[in-house]
Design an enzyme around this catalytic site. Structure first.
Site, PDB file in Angstrom:
ATOM      1  N   CYS A 114      -5.514   0.324   5.602  1.00 45.03           N
ATOM      2  CA  CYS A 114      -5.736  -0.976   5.825  1.00 45.03           C
ATOM      3  C   CYS A 114      -5.310  -1.282   7.185  1.00 45.03           C
ATOM      4  O   CYS A 114      -4.442  -0.674   7.703  1.00 45.03           O
ATOM      5  CB  CYS A 114      -5.453  -1.805   4.753  1.00 45.03           C
ATOM      6  N   CYS A 141      -1.299  -1.710   7.292  1.00 46.24           N
ATOM      7  CA  CYS A 141      -0.764  -0.329   7.348  1.00 46.24           C
ATOM      8  C   CYS A 141      -0.764   0.385   8.833  1.00 46.24           C
ATOM      9  O   CYS A 141       0.003   1.035   9.115  1.00 46.24           O
ATOM     10  CB  CYS A 141      -1.424   0.448   6.103  1.00 46.24           C
ATOM     11  N   CYS A 180       0.768  -1.232   0.038  1.00 50.85           N
ATOM     12  CA  CYS A 180       0.171  -0.087   0.055  1.00 50.85           C
ATOM     13  C   CYS A 180       0.712   1.285  -0.142  1.00 50.85           C
ATOM     14  O   CYS A 180       2.189   1.255   0.506  1.00 50.85           O
ATOM     15  CB  CYS A 180      -0.828   0.096   1.331  1.00 50.85           C
ATOM     16  N   GLU A 236       0.617   3.687   1.997  1.00 51.43           N
ATOM     17  CA  GLU A 236       1.122   4.369   3.294  1.00 51.43           C
ATOM     18  C   GLU A 236       2.466   3.608   3.847  1.00 51.43           C
ATOM     19  O   GLU A 236       3.543   4.251   4.223  1.00 51.43           O
ATOM     20  CB  GLU A 236      -0.063   4.043   4.427  1.00 51.43           C
TER      21      GLU A 236
HETATM   22  N1  THU Z   1      -4.608   0.615  -0.876  1.00 47.80           N
HETATM   23  C1  THU Z   1      -3.579   1.515  -0.624  1.00 47.80           C
HETATM   24  O1  THU Z   1      -2.517   1.676  -1.308  1.00 47.80           O
HETATM   25  N2  THU Z   1      -4.089   2.053   0.544  1.00 47.80           N
HETATM   26  C2  THU Z   1      -5.087   2.265   1.265  1.00 47.80           C
HETATM   27  O2  THU Z   1      -5.188   2.971   2.315  1.00 47.80           O
HETATM   28  C3  THU Z   1      -6.325   1.273   0.991  1.00 47.80           C
HETATM   29  C4  THU Z   1      -5.646   0.311  -0.056  1.00 47.80           C
HETATM   30  C5  THU Z   1      -4.413  -0.028  -2.233  1.00 47.80           C
HETATM   31  C6  THU Z   1      -3.759  -1.402  -2.233  1.00 47.80           C
HETATM   32  C7  THU Z   1      -4.476  -1.826  -3.476  1.00 47.80           C
HETATM   33  O3  THU Z   1      -3.353  -1.627  -4.396  1.00 47.80           O
HETATM   34  C8  THU Z   1      -5.473  -1.240  -3.831  1.00 47.80           C
HETATM   35  O4  THU Z   1      -5.448   0.080  -3.080  1.00 47.80           O
HETATM   36  C9  THU Z   1      -6.833  -1.752  -3.664  1.00 47.80           C
HETATM   37  O5  THU Z   1      -6.999  -2.294  -2.499  1.00 47.80           O
END
Ligand code: THU
Length: 130
Positions: A87, A90, A54, A56
């Site tokens: 998530c 994170c 992610c 973050e």
């Molecule tokens: N994702 C993030 O990068 N940060 C978040 O806070 C929520 C989810 C990304 C992970 C994945 O690549 C996509 O969003 C869908 O879940």
């Protein structure tokens, strides 16, 4: 709070580099160190899905890899009407390395929420339990 617009702007600018060919859900993050430096991150997806990282975590690990160990705020941007909060994975990583930082949520047009990490992650597992 003064300066949070700039942090959100940094997360929005970073978001264009998201690598999200599977979900098409692009996320940008910008974390502010205690000394004011800003480190950005984007989500980087993988064909195995589970190895996706992610935005973050990319942002905070970039900062840590440059020696930063104290943080004050993170901005997270996605193109959604509803807030996109960090998530669970994170939240755990942010808590471990940044403690109770301020989490600013935004979309492409406006701020959508603001929370202390302790409110998003109220009963953490951390080193105090080891
Ligand atoms: N994702 C993030 O990068 N940060 C978040 O806070 C929520 C989810 C990304 C992970 C994945 O690549 C996509 O969003 C869908 O879940």
């Amino acid at each position: 709070m003064p300066g949070s617009d700039a942090l959100v702007a940094a997360a929005r600018a970073a978001r264009v580099h998201a690598h999200a060919p599977y979900s098409h859900f692009a996320v940008g993050a910008a974390i502010e160190a205690a000394d004011g430096r800003v480190f950005t991150g984007v989500n980087v997806e993988n064909a195995t899905y589970g190895l996706t990282v992610c935005a973050e975590r990319v942002a905070i690990l970039k900062a840590m890899s440059e020696g930063v160990r104290a943080f004050q705020r993170i901005a997270i941007v996605a193109d959604t009407e509803a807030p996109t909060p960090p998530c669970g994975a994170c939240r755990q990583i942010l808590w471990e390395f940044a403690g109770d930082l301020e989490v600013i949520l935004a979309n492409l047009a406006r701020e959508t929420g603001r929370h202390q990490l302790s409110a998003l992650f109220p009963i953490p597992f951390d080193r105090r339990l080891l």
